[in-house]
Design an enzyme around this catalytic site. Structure first.
Site, PDB file in Angstrom:
ATOM      1  N   PHE A  82      15.638  11.434  18.230  1.00 54.31           N
ATOM      2  CA  PHE A  82      14.520  10.322  17.593  1.00 54.31           C
ATOM      3  C   PHE A  82      14.057   9.464  18.661  1.00 54.31           C
ATOM      4  O   PHE A  82      14.974   9.607  19.998  1.00 54.31           O
ATOM      5  CB  PHE A  82      15.178   9.665  16.313  1.00 54.31           C
ATOM      6  CG  PHE A  82      16.286   9.097  16.828  1.00 54.31           C
ATOM      7  CD1 PHE A  82      16.087   7.787  16.527  1.00 54.31           C
ATOM      8  CD2 PHE A  82      17.423   9.459  16.607  1.00 54.31           C
ATOM      9  CE1 PHE A  82      17.176   6.808  16.657  1.00 54.31           C
ATOM     10  CE2 PHE A  82      18.772   8.662  16.965  1.00 54.31           C
ATOM     11  CZ  PHE A  82      18.574   7.296  16.965  1.00 54.31           C
ATOM     12  N   GLY A  83      13.360   8.712  18.301  1.00 57.86           N
ATOM     13  CA  GLY A  83      12.920   7.352  19.163  1.00 57.86           C
ATOM     14  C   GLY A  83      12.851   7.925  20.889  1.00 57.86           C
ATOM     15  O   GLY A  83      11.985   8.825  21.006  1.00 57.86           O
TER      16      GLY A  83
ATOM     17  N   ASP B 105      24.598  -1.292  16.422  1.00 60.57           N
ATOM     18  CA  ASP B 105      23.295  -1.647  17.079  1.00 60.57           C
ATOM     19  C   ASP B 105      23.403  -0.879  18.394  1.00 60.57           C
ATOM     20  O   ASP B 105      24.148  -0.889  19.180  1.00 60.57           O
ATOM     21  CB  ASP B 105      23.363  -3.147  17.418  1.00 60.57           C
ATOM     22  CG  ASP B 105      21.916  -3.748  17.683  1.00 60.57           C
ATOM     23  OD1 ASP B 105      21.144  -3.698  16.738  1.00 60.57           O
ATOM     24  OD2 ASP B 105      21.840  -4.371  18.774  1.00 60.57           O
ATOM     25  N   SER B 106      22.053  -0.625  19.034  1.00 60.76           N
ATOM     26  CA  SER B 106      22.153   0.546  19.823  1.00 60.76           C
ATOM     27  C   SER B 106      20.600   0.095  20.583  1.00 60.76           C
ATOM     28  O   SER B 106      19.670  -0.330  19.991  1.00 60.76           O
ATOM     29  CB  SER B 106      22.347   1.890  19.583  1.00 60.76           C
ATOM     30  OG  SER B 106      21.592   2.104  18.447  1.00 60.76           O
TER      31      SER B 106
ATOM     32  N   HIS C 238      25.876   7.913  23.549  1.00 61.02           N
ATOM     33  CA  HIS C 238      26.514   6.738  23.453  1.00 61.02           C
ATOM     34  C   HIS C 238      26.966   6.381  22.030  1.00 61.02           C
ATOM     35  O   HIS C 238      28.202   5.961  21.689  1.00 61.02           O
ATOM     36  CB  HIS C 238      25.492   5.708  23.752  1.00 61.02           C
ATOM     37  CG  HIS C 238      24.264   5.677  22.607  1.00 61.02           C
ATOM     38  ND1 HIS C 238      23.645   7.211  22.557  1.00 61.02           N
ATOM     39  CD2 HIS C 238      23.245   5.061  22.006  1.00 61.02           C
ATOM     40  CE1 HIS C 238      22.337   7.008  21.692  1.00 61.02           C
ATOM     41  NE2 HIS C 238      22.212   5.765  21.278  1.00 61.02           N
TER      42      HIS C 238
ATOM     43  N   ASN D 134      17.625   3.081   9.615  1.00 60.42           N
ATOM     44  CA  ASN D 134      17.014   4.007  10.514  1.00 60.42           C
ATOM     45  C   ASN D 134      17.445   5.306  10.163  1.00 60.42           C
ATOM     46  O   ASN D 134      18.669   5.899  10.457  1.00 60.42           O
ATOM     47  CB  ASN D 134      17.499   3.535  11.886  1.00 60.42           C
ATOM     48  CG  ASN D 134      16.996   4.424  13.239  1.00 60.42           C
ATOM     49  OD1 ASN D 134      17.168   5.746  12.877  1.00 60.42           O
ATOM     50  ND2 ASN D 134      16.509   3.894  13.902  1.00 60.42           N
TER      51      ASN D 134
ATOM     52  N   LYS E 284      19.495   7.494  12.913  1.00 64.70           N
ATOM     53  CA  LYS E 284      20.875   6.936  13.231  1.00 64.70           C
ATOM     54  C   LYS E 284      21.846   7.318  11.927  1.00 64.70           C
ATOM     55  O   LYS E 284      22.889   7.893  12.050  1.00 64.70           O
ATOM     56  CB  LYS E 284      20.926   5.575  12.999  1.00 64.70           C
ATOM     57  CG  LYS E 284      20.772   4.714  14.167  1.00 64.70           C
ATOM     58  CD  LYS E 284      21.005   3.386  14.043  1.00 64.70           C
ATOM     59  CE  LYS E 284      20.661   2.331  14.871  1.00 64.70           C
ATOM     60  NZ  LYS E 284      20.922   0.841  14.683  1.00 64.70           N
TER      61      LYS E 284
HETATM   62  P1  IMP Z   1      18.651  -0.944  16.060  1.00 62.79           P
HETATM   63  O1  IMP Z   1      18.306  -0.414  14.749  1.00 62.79           O
HETATM   64  O2  IMP Z   1      18.207  -2.346  16.332  1.00 62.79           O
HETATM   65  O3  IMP Z   1      20.104  -0.852  16.450  1.00 62.79           O
HETATM   66  O4  IMP Z   1      17.638  -0.121  17.186  1.00 62.79           O
HETATM   67  C1  IMP Z   1      18.117   0.798  17.883  1.00 62.79           C
HETATM   68  C2  IMP Z   1      16.863   1.309  18.325  1.00 62.79           C
HETATM   69  O5  IMP Z   1      17.224   1.777  20.012  1.00 62.79           O
HETATM   70  C3  IMP Z   1      16.140   2.424  17.930  1.00 62.79           C
HETATM   71  O6  IMP Z   1      15.326   2.159  16.981  1.00 62.79           O
HETATM   72  C4  IMP Z   1      15.445   3.261  18.999  1.00 62.79           C
HETATM   73  O7  IMP Z   1      14.627   2.470  19.613  1.00 62.79           O
HETATM   74  C5  IMP Z   1      16.930   2.909  20.280  1.00 62.79           C
HETATM   75  N1  IMP Z   1      18.017   4.068  20.004  1.00 62.79           N
HETATM   76  C6  IMP Z   1      19.235   3.851  19.924  1.00 62.79           C
HETATM   77  N2  IMP Z   1      19.854   4.861  20.008  1.00 62.79           N
HETATM   78  C7  IMP Z   1      18.859   6.073  19.943  1.00 62.79           C
HETATM   79  C8  IMP Z   1      19.077   7.496  20.246  1.00 62.79           C
HETATM   80  O8  IMP Z   1      20.098   8.003  20.173  1.00 62.79           O
HETATM   81  N3  IMP Z   1      17.811   8.077  20.297  1.00 62.79           N
HETATM   82  C9  IMP Z   1      16.587   7.289  20.637  1.00 62.79           C
HETATM   83  N4  IMP Z   1      16.357   6.046  20.566  1.00 62.79           N
HETATM   84  C10 IMP Z   1      17.621   5.311  20.104  1.00 62.79           C
END
Ligand code: IMP
Length: 198
Positions: free
Chosen positions: A153-154, A72-73, A181, A12, A15
């Site tokens: 992002f996101g 993981d977020s 976070h 990502n 991230k």
């Molecule tokens: P992971 O890669 O499975 O942990 O997915 C994390 C997802 O959570 C990201 O693709 C975003 O959709 C969302 N996310 C987590 N942290 C953020 C942030 O700081 N900004 C925006 N979206 C976030």
């Protein structure tokens, strides 16, 4: 951690960029899965942020015998029973744009005054030398009434942070990393790394 190289077990881009912004000024070289093109896709089969963070970092340590960290977020919306939660990346489809995902949230929230939500971040550190260690933190927000801002992002354009009276996407990178976070969890990680390397 030897050589102060940290492998972030993620592809990502948003991230990875945030990890670089926070850890490179402290002298760490941040690598990501883009530096390990033969790494197979990792199945996130955990039921919590912490479990999924460990699964991703451990996959790298198991395959290459090196230290790894993983984040993981996700976003928990109280009015949606804390969805999308651990499914934040794949909710409504992995390849669906965030412009669309954010609009769906705004549409489903119409008329709803219960707009509280939070980002959660769990960071796992794995190594051949110790059991997995996890650092977790959150940032409390509300769902905005319209998307605002171009940064981040996101889900950032709809994540309104009341103390600053703006969305995460309207913040500078330092403002976001200061309260997010991920920023808070990274600072716990840094403190632990300082002891590890002492
Ligand atoms: P992971 O890669 O499975 O942990 O997915 C994390 C997802 O959570 C990201 O693709 C975003 O959709 C969302 N996310 C987590 N942290 C953020 C942030 O700081 N900004 C925006 N979206 C976030």
């Amino acid at each position: 951690m030897e050589n102060k190289v940290i492998v972030v077990a993620s592809r990502n881009a948003g991230k990875i960029r945030e990890f670089r912004e926070m850890l490179e000024p402290k002298g760490y070289t941040v690598k990501s899965l883009e530096d390990f093109p033969d790494m197979p896709e990792i199945e996130e089969n955990g039921t919590t942020f912490a479990e999924n963070a460990v699964v991703k970092a451990k996959a790298v340590t198991d395959l290459y015998g090196i230290d790894a960290i993983s984040d993981d977020s996700g976003l928990e919306i109280d009015a949606f029973d804390r969805m999308p939660g651990i499914q934040s990346a794949r909710w409504l489809g992995h390849d669906t744009s965030y412009t669309y995902k954010n609009q769906v949230i705004l549409d489903r929230m119409k008329g709803n005054e219960n707009r509280t939500c939070r980002y959660v971040c769990a960071i796992a550190v794995t190594s051949t030398r110790h059991k997995p260690v996890v650092f977790e933190d959150t940032v409390e927000c509300t769902i905005a009434y319209e998307p605002k801002g171009e940064n981040g992002f996101g889900y950032d354009p709809i994540m309104y942070y009341p103390p600053y009276e703006k969305t995460m996407a309207e913040m500078t990178k330092d403002e976001k990393n200061g309260i997010s976070h991920r920023g808070k969890a990274v600072r716990k990680l840094e403190e632990w790394l300082n002891h590890e390397n002492a």
